[in-house]
Design a protein around this motif. Structure first.
Motif, PDB file in Angstrom:
ATOM      1  N   PHE A   1      -4.963  29.320   9.360  1.00  0.00           N
ATOM      2  CA  PHE A   1      -3.291  29.730   9.458  1.00  0.00           C
ATOM      3  C   PHE A   1      -2.661  29.220   8.200  1.00  0.00           C
ATOM      4  N   GLY A   2      -3.063  28.113   7.431  1.00  0.00           N
ATOM      5  CA  GLY A   2      -2.442  27.932   6.195  1.00  0.00           C
ATOM      6  C   GLY A   2      -1.475  26.767   6.614  1.00  0.00           C
ATOM      7  N   THR A   3      -1.488  26.318   7.622  1.00  0.00           N
ATOM      8  CA  THR A   3      -0.725  25.111   8.077  1.00  0.00           C
ATOM      9  C   THR A   3      -0.850  23.815   7.730  1.00  0.00           C
ATOM     10  N   ARG A   4      -0.190  22.761   7.423  1.00  0.00           N
ATOM     11  CA  ARG A   4      -0.547  21.521   7.016  1.00  0.00           C
ATOM     12  C   ARG A   4       0.355  20.356   7.618  1.00  0.00           C
ATOM     13  N   SER A   5      -0.115  19.382   7.947  1.00  0.00           N
ATOM     14  CA  SER A   5       0.541  18.336   8.531  1.00  0.00           C
ATOM     15  C   SER A   5       0.079  17.272   7.868  1.00  0.00           C
ATOM     16  N   THR A   6       1.339  16.445   7.158  1.00  0.00           N
ATOM     17  CA  THR A   6       1.278  15.350   6.228  1.00  0.00           C
ATOM     18  C   THR A   6       2.018  14.097   6.779  1.00  0.00           C
ATOM     19  N   TRP A   7       1.535  13.016   6.055  1.00  0.00           N
ATOM     20  CA  TRP A   7       2.282  11.542   6.166  1.00  0.00           C
ATOM     21  C   TRP A   7       2.115  11.053   5.171  1.00  0.00           C
ATOM     22  N   SER A   8       3.139  10.631   4.415  1.00  0.00           N
ATOM     23  CA  SER A   8       3.226   9.661   3.405  1.00  0.00           C
ATOM     24  C   SER A   8       4.068   8.436   3.489  1.00  0.00           C
ATOM     25  N   GLY A   9       3.843   7.323   3.027  1.00  0.00           N
ATOM     26  CA  GLY A   9       4.469   6.280   3.248  1.00  0.00           C
ATOM     27  C   GLY A   9       3.956   4.936   2.606  1.00  0.00           C
ATOM     28  N   SER A  10       4.743   3.937   2.582  1.00  0.00           N
ATOM     29  CA  SER A  10       4.066   2.630   2.147  1.00  0.00           C
ATOM     30  C   SER A  10       4.214   1.491   3.189  1.00  0.00           C
ATOM     31  N   ARG A  11       3.254   0.537   3.016  1.00  0.00           N
ATOM     32  CA  ARG A  11       3.570  -0.785   4.038  1.00  0.00           C
ATOM     33  C   ARG A  11       2.908  -1.952   3.375  1.00  0.00           C
ATOM     34  N   PHE A  12       3.873  -2.892   3.774  1.00  0.00           N
ATOM     35  CA  PHE A  12       3.545  -4.223   3.116  1.00  0.00           C
ATOM     36  C   PHE A  12       3.007  -5.034   4.098  1.00  0.00           C
ATOM     37  N   THR A  13       1.895  -5.966   3.831  1.00  0.00           N
ATOM     38  CA  THR A  13       1.250  -6.572   4.865  1.00  0.00           C
ATOM     39  C   THR A  13       0.903  -8.178   4.044  1.00  0.00           C
ATOM     40  N   SER A  14       0.807  -9.093   5.036  1.00  0.00           N
ATOM     41  CA  SER A  14       0.871 -10.459   4.386  1.00  0.00           C
ATOM     42  C   SER A  14       0.003 -11.272   5.450  1.00  0.00           C
ATOM     43  N   ARG A  15      -0.560 -12.462   4.974  1.00  0.00           N
ATOM     44  CA  ARG A  15      -1.336 -13.416   5.483  1.00  0.00           C
ATOM     45  C   ARG A  15      -1.031 -14.678   5.030  1.00  0.00           C
ATOM     46  N   VAL A  16      -0.847 -15.682   5.956  1.00  0.00           N
ATOM     47  CA  VAL A  16      -0.624 -17.224   5.530  1.00  0.00           C
ATOM     48  C   VAL A  16      -1.644 -17.926   6.331  1.00  0.00           C
ATOM     49  N   GLY A  17      -2.101 -19.012   5.759  1.00  0.00           N
ATOM     50  CA  GLY A  17      -2.975 -19.856   6.797  1.00  0.00           C
ATOM     51  C   GLY A  17      -2.798 -21.426   6.083  1.00  0.00           C
ATOM     52  N   ALA A  18      -3.416 -22.486   6.984  1.00  0.00           N
ATOM     53  CA  ALA A  18      -3.352 -23.634   6.490  1.00  0.00           C
ATOM     54  C   ALA A  18      -4.542 -24.303   7.248  1.00  0.00           C
ATOM     55  N   VAL A  19      -5.398 -25.197   6.362  1.00  0.00           N
ATOM     56  CA  VAL A  19      -6.534 -25.894   6.990  1.00  0.00           C
ATOM     57  C   VAL A  19      -6.404 -27.443   6.636  1.00  0.00           C
ATOM     58  N   TYR A  20      -6.880 -28.129   7.708  1.00  0.00           N
ATOM     59  CA  TYR A  20      -6.878 -29.725   7.292  1.00  0.00           C
ATOM     60  C   TYR A  20      -8.302 -29.975   7.260  1.00  0.00           C
ATOM     61  N   LEU A  21      -8.839 -30.660   6.189  1.00  0.00           N
ATOM     62  CA  LEU A  21     -10.099 -31.090   6.197  1.00  0.00           C
ATOM     63  C   LEU A  21     -10.252 -32.740   6.502  1.00  0.00           C
TER      64      LEU A  21
ATOM     65  N   ASP B   1       0.886  -1.144   0.028  1.00  0.00           N
ATOM     66  CA  ASP B   1      -0.062   0.129   0.031  1.00  0.00           C
ATOM     67  C   ASP B   1       0.927   1.090   0.077  1.00  0.00           C
ATOM     68  N   ARG B   2       0.451   2.302  -0.817  1.00  0.00           N
ATOM     69  CA  ARG B   2       1.115   3.610  -0.613  1.00  0.00           C
ATOM     70  C   ARG B   2      -0.102   4.657  -0.276  1.00  0.00           C
ATOM     71  N   VAL B   3       0.282   5.338   0.738  1.00  0.00           N
ATOM     72  CA  VAL B   3      -0.778   6.090   1.310  1.00  0.00           C
ATOM     73  C   VAL B   3      -0.074   7.715   1.738  1.00  0.00           C
ATOM     74  N   HIS B   4      -1.125   8.457   1.127  1.00  0.00           N
ATOM     75  CA  HIS B   4      -0.755  10.117   1.579  1.00  0.00           C
ATOM     76  C   HIS B   4      -1.783  10.517   2.222  1.00  0.00           C
ATOM     77  N   MET B   5      -1.597  11.339   3.469  1.00  0.00           N
ATOM     78  CA  MET B   5      -2.688  11.952   4.153  1.00  0.00           C
ATOM     79  C   MET B   5      -2.200  13.362   4.359  1.00  0.00           C
ATOM     80  N   ALA B   6      -3.067  14.155   4.571  1.00  0.00           N
ATOM     81  CA  ALA B   6      -2.869  15.554   4.937  1.00  0.00           C
ATOM     82  C   ALA B   6      -4.103  16.217   5.451  1.00  0.00           C
ATOM     83  N   ASN B   7      -3.630  17.095   6.747  1.00  0.00           N
ATOM     84  CA  ASN B   7      -4.666  18.007   7.386  1.00  0.00           C
ATOM     85  C   ASN B   7      -4.223  19.266   7.483  1.00  0.00           C
ATOM     86  N   LEU B   8      -5.216  20.151   6.841  1.00  0.00           N
ATOM     87  CA  LEU B   8      -4.868  21.465   6.470  1.00  0.00           C
ATOM     88  C   LEU B   8      -5.955  22.326   7.465  1.00  0.00           C
TER      89      LEU B   8
END
Length: 723
Positions: free
Chosen positions: A476-496, A465-472
């Protein structure tokens, strides 16, 4: 800031829906007029289909065997390596919830008593984690995209839903940002080629009155194109248990399905909703609610701490979207889901916050006007293929979310109020107004592979994921921002195993970019979560019974906690949740249905500044249990009854005071009036009672200054006509 959309839509929507409701009762030929077949033959077909549907519901009233949201592929619950619960349409009809959070009262792992009897928002705590509805609600495979750092949160009425799938545990791998506890996946009612015509009226306690309709059927068939529609609507209003407050809602959901041959389909959807009044949303001190005040008094659950005629919350939301699908061949297909959201909110509220003296509460004023616009689109290719003995179901996709919310907040002071003998009409002072804008944008690329090898089922998922956020700050014209990327995963196993036993294990991750700012206006770091889960599911071959047991260990870093009576948050460190969840759903006979659940949650702060290590977060009950049974008697009579138990929880993060446990009883009684006379064929009457014994209780506390009374006894009667 006055929204240009609100005044243009709210009044016409209300008038048009009222006209549609009247037409629904006066002109039952809406769907039938589209049919080209002979009227008598069509009626015979409808009656036959109705009989088949009723019989199918009796065979499995609450049990669902499949789910799509957790893998974006239709997968049996027995083959899913995480904990999943499904609230079926039948359960919604039987229990008559007024909100999505209320519909989850009998779902293991879900605590919905976060704000007591208030239902302005769908607050859902899963596995002990408290997140706003914008972080853990999905509609038809797409995030609802409200703004959890403001007052603009979307709410879907359960009358418009076919089912609710609750997936517990981190789930960013397919949906991007997500609450660590899981999410509620809502599925809308959709068009169908069989006729459906239903209207109903409801009356009840607290001046409750409402009407709703649900029509569906074919529109045309020929030239290689088939079309079907669905039109669902409702209007309702009632007082709340808090004096001087009221709920009111008008909503309409049209949809159209076009099938171009056997391989291509397009579903067009809309959901239009106006809430002129969304009830109250306020808490009271633990002193005089959880315990007796030092003057020997307790605050009434009916206390209104605002000013009559000067407190309100209104919301107008419009959702438009489509679902497109094309099959290239029996094994490969392409899907695209898209939704646009407009949501406008106005808030004016005076609320109490702590004691000003022997009997009086301090009071403050807050207000706001917000206009939110959002887009979400999900593109996915799905296919089945084999590599030797291994059978694959592969899903590859890219999704995009964009949301901006613009508005202003205002605040001020109000004169104190006697909590035991309130006198209204006192003045308030507006002290300031701030103008702001919140922007959010996310792009995600994901891959999910389900593998079948003999009795083994494996799943591997990854997402970037690539994310960009900004609060303006627009003043007063001030801005706080955060930009970045994250990798997430999931693994699973089932026996029937061949005897219906399916043990599983899984590991999953999630992240949630914080939309919250600290006291300096800077966005906090994203929360990151990881979970290990082990469990077993059991469905005896040929039975209508599904049992599940799950044990998990879940850790969340960079937790944010709101500082009450402010608009900023502070980092709360790391939280760990470990627990056990049990669920059973069974059709014990053709007449008797049963479902039950138990939840054990052991939650604690591992490190951080907001609470000492080892303390338990507030609003995290250690034990919860529920049991609901339904029996269909001969002669068209049905009885449903349930018991809900919520154990003790802490009132604050310092763990200085506990909220007592409570047990509630609910009841549902129905009767098919058509058994009395052929003239009443299609009529049914349902009576519902929530908190039947009228127990007074505090559902939870968010600090010693904010405790929430649970709902007192609520009675309703619904007359439905199906034709």
């Amino acid at each position: 800031m006055k929204s240009p959309y609100r005044s243009a839509l709210a009044a016409p929507l209300r008038r048009n829906l009222l006209a549609l409701l009247c037409a629904a009762f006066a002109a039952p030929a809406l769907a039938q007029s589209a049919a080209d077949s002979d009227k008598t033959a069509a009626q015979d077909t409808i009656e036959t289909l109705d009989e088949v549907t009723v019989q199918a519901q009796r065979q499995a009233r609450y049990l669902q065997r499949w789910s799509t949201g957790v893998t974006k592929a239709n997968t049996p619950l027995l083959e899913t390596p995480i904990s999943v619960s499904v609230v079926s349409r039948q359960q919604i009809d039987d229990q008559k919830p007024r909100s999505v959070s209320e519909a989850l009262r009998y779902t293991p792992g879900a605590f919905v008593g976060l704000v007591g009897s208030a239902d302005r928002y769908d607050y859902i705590a899963l596995r002990g984690f408290i997140d706003n509805s914008t972080d853990n609600s999905i509609l038809d495979g797409l995030k609802l995209l409200g703004d959890s750092s403001a007052y603009n949160s979307v709410q879907i009425d359960p009358y418009f839903l076919e089912r609710i799938d609750v997936f517990r545990g981190p789930s960013s791998v397919l949906y991007g940002r997500a609450s660590p506890g899981g999410f509620a996946a809502l599925t809308s009612k959709k068009p169908q080629f069989d006729y459906l015509r239903s209207v109903e009226m409801t009356v009840g306690s607290r001046s409750q009155a409402g009407a709703a309709f649900d029509f569906a059927g074919p529109l045309r068939e020929g030239d290689g194109v088939r079309a079907a529609y669905r039109l669902t609507g409702l209007g309702r209003a009632s007082d709340t248990q808090v004096a001087h407050t009221r709920r009111e809602r008008y909503a309409l959901a049209p949809s159209l399905l076009l099938q171009f041959g056997e391989d291509t389909s397009l579903l067009l959807q809309a959901n239009l909703q106006h809430d002129p009044s969304a009830g109250f949303h306020s808490g009271l001190p633990a002193d005089a609610t959880l315990n007796t005040h030092h003057n020997g008094l307790r605050i009434s659950p009916r206390l209104f701490d605002g000013e009559p005629g000067n407190d309100d919350y209104s919301r107008t939301q419009r959702l438009y979207g489509y679902q497109f699908e094309h099959r290239f061949n029996p094994d490969w297909s392409f899907r695209q889901h898209y939704r646009h959201l407009d949501s406008d909110v106005e808030l004016r509220q005076i609320y109490g916050y702590g004691w000003a003296g022997e009997r009086e509460l301090n009071r403050y004023y807050t207000g706001g006007d917000e206009s939110l616009r959002a887009h979400a689109v999900d593109n996915q290719v799905q296919g089945r293929f084999d590599t030797g003995r291994i059978k694959h179901t592969l899903t590859v996709g890219v999704d995009y979310q964009n949301r901006d919310n613009i508005g202003y907040w205002e605040s001020g002071l109000a004169e104190p109020l006697d909590a035991f003998a309130p006198r209204y009409g006192r003045s308030q002072v507006l002290s300031g107004r701030s103008h702001w804008r919140h922007d959010f944008e996310q792009t995600g690329l994901y891959l999910h592979d389900q593998l079948a090898l003999d009795q083994w089922r494996f799943s591997f998922s990854g997402r970037e994921d690539r994310v960009h956020m900004a609060n303006l700050d627009r003043d007063f014209g001030t801005r706080s921002t955060w930009s970045g990327s994250r990798f997430t995963s999931r693994v699973g196993a089932v026996y029937l195993f061949g005897n219906g036993v399916s043990p599983y294990l899984s590991y999953s991750e999630s992240f949630n970019p914080n939309l919250y700012s600290d006291r300096n206006g800077q966005l906090l770091d994203p929360t990151e979560s990881r979970q290990s889960e082990i469990g077993v599911k059991y469905q005896p071959p040929g039975s209508e019974t599904l049992l599940s047991l799950a044990a998990y260990d879940l850790v969340q870093d960079n937790v944010a906690s709101r500082v009450l009576a402010t608009d900023y948050y502070e980092p709360a460190g790391q939280v760990r949740s470990r627990g056990i969840e049990l669920e059973a759903k069974s059709q014990l006979s053709d007449r008797f249905s049963l479902m039950g659940g138990y939840t054990f949650t052991d939650m604690e702060y591992r490190r951080g500044e907001m609470a000492p290590r080892g303390n338990t977060p507030y609003q995290a009950p250690r034990h919860m249990a529920s049991l609901w049974g339904d029996y269909a008697f001969a002669g068209g009579v049905g009885l449903g009854a349930g018991v809900r138990y919520v154990g003790t929880s802490w009132a604050d993060n310092a763990n200085t005071l506990k909220v007592p446990a409570y047990t509630l009883v609910d009841l549902s009684l129905r009767y098919e009036l058509g058994r009395l006379s052929q003239a009443m064929r299609g009529l049914s009457l349902r009576l519902n009672a929530n908190n039947l014994l009228d127990k007074r209780y505090v559902s939870s506390c968010a600090s010693l200054l904010y405790c929430y009374y649970g709902e007192e006894r609520n009675l309703s009667a619904t007359l439905r006509y199906e034709f």
